[in-house]
Write an enzyme that holds these catalytic residues in place. Structure first.
Site, short mmCIF file in Angstrom:
data_model
loop_
_atom_site.label_atom_id
_atom_site.label_comp_id
_atom_site.label_asym_id
_atom_site.label_seq_id
_atom_site.Cartn_x
_atom_site.Cartn_y
_atom_site.Cartn_z
N GLY A 107 22.35 -47.24 29.93
CA GLY A 107 23.35 -47.64 28.96
C GLY A 107 22.79 -48.73 28.08
O GLY A 107 21.91 -49.49 28.49
N GLU A 124 28.83 -51.59 30.16
CA GLU A 124 28.57 -51.57 28.72
C GLU A 124 29.76 -52.08 27.92
O GLU A 124 29.58 -52.77 26.90
CB GLU A 124 28.17 -50.16 28.28
CG GLU A 124 26.93 -49.62 28.95
CD GLU A 124 25.72 -50.55 28.83
OE1 GLU A 124 25.62 -51.30 27.84
OE2 GLU A 124 24.88 -50.54 29.75
#
Length: 207
Positions: free
Chosen positions: A61, A162
């Site tokens: 990510g 994230e």
């Protein structure tokens, strides 16, 4: 003087993207909501460059602030090339490439899962982080289509990690600090499917 976002993106896309590391204010500032500040072509180029940067790192990510862009945008992808026992315990299943725009999450139920976690912006270290086992993800994709779905297991951990970046939060803010270990020590000593052995040896409690 603040550089207009389109100009900043164009400047950064002029070469390979560099990952910003802890200590840079962009990682501690809530990112701006994406409301069409970029052309679709610019957004597509940025997404492509972020995906390439994530792969090269390598990581699963990458949020826009991690490449110096204060925008609520993240890319995710995890081939989940792990052993069957790790997959079973951690719920680490393949996560196809996807883009999150203006994502938010909220827990579903009270279940939590605690595992070692790292970050491209805090290289060389990992620590145990307890996160929601199931979350409801809302936001949009790179084409503006609405997202509203339930995510669980390791993909839920990636979504939370994230999305936290977009709020100026690093995983170390949520970590059990006593579990902090170098990446090499993790490989050498604590590569078991769960952090139970590390918790016993290092003296920390698991949720």
């Amino acid at each position: 003087m603040t550089i207009p976002l389109p100009d900043l993106v164009e400047t950064l896309l002029g070469g390979p993207l560099s990952i910003v590391t802890a200590g840079d204010p962009v990682l501690r500032t809530p990112a701006a909501r994406y409301d069409g500040q970029l052309t679709q072509t610019q957004l597509d180029r940025l997404v492509r460059a972020m995906r390439e940067t994530m792969h090269a790192a390598p990581g699963v990510g990458l949020a826009a602030p991690q490449v110096g862009i204060p925008l609520r945008l993240a890319v995710l992808e995890d081939p989940a090339e792990v052993t069957d026992d790790v997959r079973a315990v951690r719920g680490r299943v393949p996560l196809p490439f996807r883009v999150l725009v203006n994502p938010t999450y909220e827990p579903i139920g009270d279940a939590c899962a605690a595992f070692f976690e790292g970050c491209l912006s805090v290289p060389g270290w990992q620590a145990v982080v307890a996160r929601h086992a199931h979350v409801r993800l809302r936001g949009q994709d790179e084409r503006g289509r609405e997202l509203d779905e339930e995510v669980s297991g390791w993909p839920a951990r990636i979504v939370q990690h994230e999305t936290d970046h977009l709020d100026g939060t690093l995983y170390i803010d949520r970590a059990i600090t006593r579990s902090l270990t170098s990446a090499q020590t993790l490989i050498d000593r604590w590569s078991q499917p769960t952090p139970a052995a590390a918790a016993d040896a290092l003296g920390f409690d698991l949720p």
